[in-house]
Design a protein around this motif. Sequence first.
Motif, PDB file in Angstrom:
ATOM      1  N   CYS A  61       0.786  -1.304   0.106  1.00  0.00           N
ATOM      2  CA  CYS A  61       0.102   0.071   0.101  1.00  0.00           C
ATOM      3  C   CYS A  61       0.845   1.328  -0.073  1.00  0.00           C
ATOM      4  CB  CYS A  61      -0.884   0.070   1.203  1.00  0.00           C
ATOM      5  SG  CYS A  61       0.038   0.058   2.677  1.00  0.00           S
ATOM      6  N   CYS A  77      -4.496  -5.018   6.188  1.00  0.00           N
ATOM      7  CA  CYS A  77      -4.527  -3.671   5.670  1.00  0.00           C
ATOM      8  C   CYS A  77      -5.505  -3.854   4.128  1.00  0.00           C
ATOM      9  CB  CYS A  77      -3.204  -2.880   5.082  1.00  0.00           C
ATOM     10  SG  CYS A  77      -3.575  -1.570   4.062  1.00  0.00           S
ATOM     11  N   PRO A  78      -6.914  -3.156   4.134  1.00  0.00           N
ATOM     12  CA  PRO A  78      -7.518  -3.588   3.105  1.00  0.00           C
ATOM     13  C   PRO A  78      -6.856  -3.127   1.736  1.00  0.00           C
ATOM     14  CG  PRO A  78      -8.355  -1.680   4.385  1.00  0.00           C
ATOM     15  CD  PRO A  78      -7.149  -2.373   5.124  1.00  0.00           C
ATOM     16  N   ILE A  79      -6.137  -2.166   1.707  1.00  0.00           N
ATOM     17  CA  ILE A  79      -5.337  -1.603   0.423  1.00  0.00           C
ATOM     18  C   ILE A  79      -4.465  -2.693  -0.068  1.00  0.00           C
ATOM     19  CG2 ILE A  79      -4.046   0.002  -0.736  1.00  0.00           C
ATOM     20  CD1 ILE A  79      -5.367   1.950   1.278  1.00  0.00           C
ATOM     21  N   CYS A  80      -3.481  -3.083   0.996  1.00  0.00           N
ATOM     22  CA  CYS A  80      -2.631  -4.312   0.798  1.00  0.00           C
ATOM     23  C   CYS A  80      -3.271  -5.443   0.118  1.00  0.00           C
ATOM     24  CB  CYS A  80      -1.756  -4.671   1.902  1.00  0.00           C
ATOM     25  SG  CYS A  80      -0.710  -3.696   2.419  1.00  0.00           S
ATOM     26  N   LYS A  81      -4.399  -5.852   0.660  1.00  0.00           N
ATOM     27  CA  LYS A  81      -5.109  -7.074   0.539  1.00  0.00           C
ATOM     28  C   LYS A  81      -5.600  -6.992  -0.997  1.00  0.00           C
ATOM     29  CE  LYS A  81      -8.625  -9.914   1.939  1.00  0.00           C
ATOM     30  NZ  LYS A  81      -9.504 -10.458   3.286  1.00  0.00           N
ATOM     31  N   GLU A  82      -6.286  -5.732  -1.244  1.00  0.00           N
ATOM     32  CA  GLU A  82      -6.810  -5.594  -2.592  1.00  0.00           C
ATOM     33  C   GLU A  82      -5.657  -5.625  -3.673  1.00  0.00           C
ATOM     34  OE1 GLU A  82      -8.560  -1.859  -5.080  1.00  0.00           O
ATOM     35  OE2 GLU A  82      -9.282  -2.092  -2.904  1.00  0.00           O
ATOM     36  N   ILE A  83      -4.446  -5.095  -3.487  1.00  0.00           N
ATOM     37  CA  ILE A  83      -3.268  -5.255  -4.452  1.00  0.00           C
ATOM     38  C   ILE A  83      -2.726  -6.612  -4.324  1.00  0.00           C
ATOM     39  CG2 ILE A  83      -1.171  -4.274  -4.903  1.00  0.00           C
ATOM     40  CD1 ILE A  83      -1.683  -1.856  -3.296  1.00  0.00           C
ATOM     41  N   GLU A  85      -4.383  -9.287  -3.957  1.00  0.00           N
ATOM     42  CA  GLU A  85      -5.408 -10.205  -4.733  1.00  0.00           C
ATOM     43  C   GLU A  85      -5.323  -9.934  -5.987  1.00  0.00           C
ATOM     44  OE1 GLU A  85      -9.176  -9.657  -2.750  1.00  0.00           O
ATOM     45  OE2 GLU A  85      -8.383 -11.177  -1.052  1.00  0.00           O
ATOM     46  N   SER A  86      -5.017  -8.800  -6.602  1.00  0.00           N
ATOM     47  CA  SER A  86      -5.262  -8.286  -8.160  1.00  0.00           C
ATOM     48  C   SER A  86      -3.842  -8.802  -8.690  1.00  0.00           C
ATOM     49  CB  SER A  86      -5.013  -6.956  -8.055  1.00  0.00           C
ATOM     50  OG  SER A  86      -4.038  -6.237  -7.640  1.00  0.00           O
ATOM     51  N   GLU A  89      -4.368 -12.668  -9.278  1.00  0.00           N
ATOM     52  CA  GLU A  89      -5.201 -12.972 -10.494  1.00  0.00           C
ATOM     53  C   GLU A  89      -4.344 -12.809 -11.861  1.00  0.00           C
ATOM     54  OE1 GLU A  89      -8.421 -10.409  -9.931  1.00  0.00           O
ATOM     55  OE2 GLU A  89      -9.047 -11.372  -8.082  1.00  0.00           O
TER      56      GLU A  89
END
Length: 90
Positions: A61, A77-83, A85-86, A89
């Motif tokens: 993040c 951290c939601p931002i770290c998690k989102e990055i 997971e992207s 993929e």
Amino acid sequence: MGIFDRGLPTLDSPLTGADTDTLTRPVEQEDDGGHDRFAHYIKKEKIVESAVTGKSVRALCGKKWVPSRDPQKYPICPICKEIFESLKES
């Protein structure tokens, strides 16, 4: 007139023609500490390197710090998690 009071202003008299500098402080950004309430994603080897050298690490993040707390005590951290997971993929 004595040697100690030559032309020096007193507390009663205003300074005239005196050179003055203004002291300024840098504007400090207030951080709400939100990053400190989360566990962040960073590479394991960077954690080990930081533990040995004391260098700071950078999370996905963008937070930069020297790890010192047990990350399992904090939510991810939601931002770290989102990055993260992207990246999985791709």
